[in-house]
Scaffold this motif. Structure first.
Motif, mmCIF file in Angstrom:
data_model
loop_
_atom_site.group_PDB
_atom_site.id
_atom_site.type_symbol
_atom_site.label_atom_id
_atom_site.label_comp_id
_atom_site.label_asym_id
_atom_site.label_seq_id
_atom_site.Cartn_x
_atom_site.Cartn_y
_atom_site.Cartn_z
ATOM 1 N N ASP A 89 37.844 30.279 44.255
ATOM 2 C CA ASP A 89 38.157 30.307 45.681
ATOM 3 C C ASP A 89 36.834 30.151 46.411
ATOM 4 O O ASP A 89 36.177 29.120 46.282
ATOM 5 N N SER A 90 36.406 31.150 47.166
ATOM 6 C CA SER A 90 35.083 31.064 47.786
ATOM 7 C C SER A 90 33.984 31.274 46.754
ATOM 8 O O SER A 90 32.805 31.026 47.023
ATOM 9 N N LYS A 91 34.387 31.706 45.552
ATOM 10 C CA LYS A 91 33.440 31.999 44.490
ATOM 11 C C LYS A 91 34.140 31.792 43.148
ATOM 12 O O LYS A 91 35.357 31.959 43.043
ATOM 13 N N LYS A 92 33.402 31.415 42.126
ATOM 14 C CA LYS A 92 33.989 31.238 40.805
ATOM 15 C C LYS A 92 34.494 32.589 40.276
ATOM 16 O O LYS A 92 33.839 33.616 40.446
ATOM 17 N N TYR A 93 35.651 32.546 39.619
ATOM 18 C CA TYR A 93 36.191 33.776 39.021
ATOM 19 C C TYR A 93 35.239 34.329 37.970
ATOM 20 O O TYR A 93 35.060 35.543 37.852
ATOM 21 N N SER A 94 34.618 33.446 37.202
ATOM 22 C CA SER A 94 33.662 33.895 36.182
ATOM 23 C C SER A 94 32.509 34.662 36.814
ATOM 24 O O SER A 94 32.011 35.648 36.245
ATOM 25 N N ASP A 95 32.090 34.233 38.012
ATOM 26 C CA ASP A 95 31.010 34.941 38.713
ATOM 27 C C ASP A 95 31.496 36.302 39.221
ATOM 28 O O ASP A 95 30.743 37.282 39.214
ATOM 29 N N ARG A 96 32.746 36.373 39.643
ATOM 30 C CA ARG A 96 33.299 37.661 40.087
ATOM 31 C C ARG A 96 33.359 38.647 38.924
ATOM 32 O O ARG A 96 33.106 39.852 39.089
ATOM 33 N N LEU A 97 33.712 38.157 37.745
ATOM 34 C CA LEU A 97 33.735 39.011 36.562
ATOM 35 C C LEU A 97 32.336 39.533 36.240
ATOM 36 O O LEU A 97 32.156 40.719 35.933
ATOM 37 N N LYS A 98 31.341 38.653 36.328
ATOM 38 C CA LYS A 98 29.967 39.074 36.067
ATOM 39 C C LYS A 98 29.512 40.129 37.057
ATOM 40 O O LYS A 98 28.871 41.121 36.693
ATOM 41 N N ASP A 99 29.871 39.939 38.329
ATOM 42 C CA ASP A 99 29.507 40.911 39.365
ATOM 43 C C ASP A 99 30.162 42.265 39.094
ATOM 44 O O ASP A 99 29.531 43.316 39.244
ATOM 45 N N GLY A 100 31.434 42.225 38.703
ATOM 46 C CA GLY A 100 32.151 43.471 38.415
ATOM 47 C C GLY A 100 31.545 44.212 37.240
ATOM 48 O O GLY A 100 31.420 45.442 37.263
ATOM 49 N N ARG A 101 31.140 43.469 36.211
ATOM 50 C CA ARG A 101 30.546 44.102 35.031
ATOM 51 C C ARG A 101 29.169 44.664 35.327
ATOM 52 O O ARG A 101 28.795 45.717 34.819
#
Length: 303
Positions: A89-101
Motif C-alpha cells: 500500500d503506502s509501504k511494502k508489507y515486508s517492510d511493515r513486518l520488519k518494522d514490527g519485529r
C-alpha cells in the motif's frame, strides 16, 4: 582532520552535550492526564495507580506476570510463507513486518507459553498489539492452532488473551481463512473435554471477535476494554442511530450478558485458577493440607 572529526569532537560532545532522555520515561493516563513513571506503571501491572485505567500490557510481560514465578515454556513460532501476496500500500508489507519485529523483538503478533497458574497447568496465548495492531495473519493463525494442539497433547486448559484490530488486510483472503481454522482448533479442544477461557483485553475487534475470541466456555474481560466487531462510528452510520454511552465496553457487554465477568488485572491469575479448578473438577484442598504440602516441599528442598 578525520581523527579530530571522528574521535575528538564526539568525545567532547558526549562530555558537554545534553544526554538524550527516553521518550517513554513518563506515561500519560488517557483518562485523567496523570503522568506516571514507567517503572511504577510496570510494577503495577501496567495499571494507572490513581485512576485504575488498564493500559495495554506487552505480551511477554503478561505471560511472566500470569505464570507462577514468571516461569513458563515458550512455545515456538511456526514458520509460514512471508508476504504471500506481495502486498504493497503506502509501504511494502515486508517492510511493515520488519518494522514490527524491530519494535517488539517478536516474530509475529502471537506469543504462547505453557506453565502453571496457582498450580494449575495451562497453555496461555497472548496477542502483542504493538505488532501491527495484533492483527490476525497466517503466522498468528498457525501459532494459535499449534498452541491448541499442545494444550490437547498436555491435557490441559487453554487461556486466550486477545488484543487485536482484526484480520490482517495485507494477507487478504489468506488472513480471513484463519477464522475457520482457529474455530476448528477451539472445537478440537472442547471435544477433548478441556476448558477454554478467553480474557478479553483492550481492544478486541474485527475478525478476532468474530472467531475464537467469542467461543470460550467462560469470557472474562479487563475493565474498560473495547470489544466489538465494527467500530461505533461505522455502526452508527449504517443504522443511522446514536448508540448508547459506553457501547462496546466490557462493562456494557457484561450488563447485557455477552461477558461473564469483568476482572481487574491484579485478580486475573487467581480468578483463572479458581474457574479452571471448578471446570477441571479438581478436588478442593484445605488450608491445612496446603500448609502440610508446603512444609513437605520445604523439608525436601532443605535435604
Amino acid at each position: 582532520m578525520n581523527w579530530i572529526t571522528n574521535y575528538v569532537r564526539p568525545k567532547i560532545n558526549s562530555m558537554l552535550g545534553r544526554r538524550e532522555v527516553p521518550e517513554n520515561l513518563w506515561i500519560k493516563c488517557p483518562e485523567t492526564g496523570e503522568m506516571v513513571f514507567h517503572r511504577d506503571l510496570e510494577e503495577n501491572k501496567w495499571v494507572i495507580p490513581a485512576s485504575g485505567y488498564h493500559m495495554k500490557m506487552p505480551a511477554k510481560a503478561r505471560l511472566r506476570d500470569l505464570f507462577d514465578g514468571g516461569l513458563y515454556e515458550s512455545l515456538p513460532q511456526p514458520k509460514v510463507a512471508q508476504d504471500p501476496l506481495r502486498f504493497r500500500d503506502s509501504k511494502k508489507y515486508s517492510d511493515r513486518l520488519k518494522d514490527g519485529r524491530t519494535k517488539t523483538e517478536l516474530e509475529d503478533t502471537i506469543v504462547a507459553g505453557l506453565g502453571t497458574v496457582k498450580g494449575v497447568k495451562l497453555v496461555a496465548v497472548v496477542h502483542e498489539f504493538n505488532f501491527m495492531a495484533g492483527s490476525l495473519g497466517i503466522a498468528a493463525g498457525e501459532a494459535i492452532i499449534k498452541a491448541f494442539e499442545r494444550a490437547i497433547a498436555e491435557k490441559c486448559p487453554l487461556v486466550m488473551f486477545p488484543a487485536s484490530g482484526g484480520a490482517r488486510m495485507q494477507e487478504g483472503i489468506l488472513s480471513l481463512m484463519q477464522l475457520p481454522r482457529t474455530t476448528v482448533a477451539v472445537e478440537m479442544l472442547k471435544e477433548a473435554g478441556l476448558p477454554y477461557i478467553v480474557v478479553l483485553t483492550n481492544p478486541t475487534t474485527g475478525g478476532v471477535t468474530a472467531s475464537y475470541a467469542m467461543l470460550g466456555d467462560v469470557h472474562l474481560a479487563e475493565p474498560g476494554a473495547q470489544i466489538g466487531f465494527a467500530g461505533q462510528r461505522v455502526i452508527e452510520q449504517t443504522i443511522r442511530e446514536k448508540l448508547p454511552e459506553g457501547f462496546q465496553t466490557s462493562e456494557y457487554l457484561y450488563e447485557h450478558g455477552m461477558v461473564d465477568m469483568v476482572v481487574k488485572r491484579h485478580e486475573i491469575a487467581e480468578t483463572l485458577a479458581r474457574l479452571l479448578k471448578i471446570l477441571m473438577k479438581t478436588p478442593a484442598v484445605s488450608e491445612t493440607e496446603q500448609a502440610l504440602e508446603l512444609h513437605e516441599d520445604l523439608s525436601a528442598a532443605a535435604e
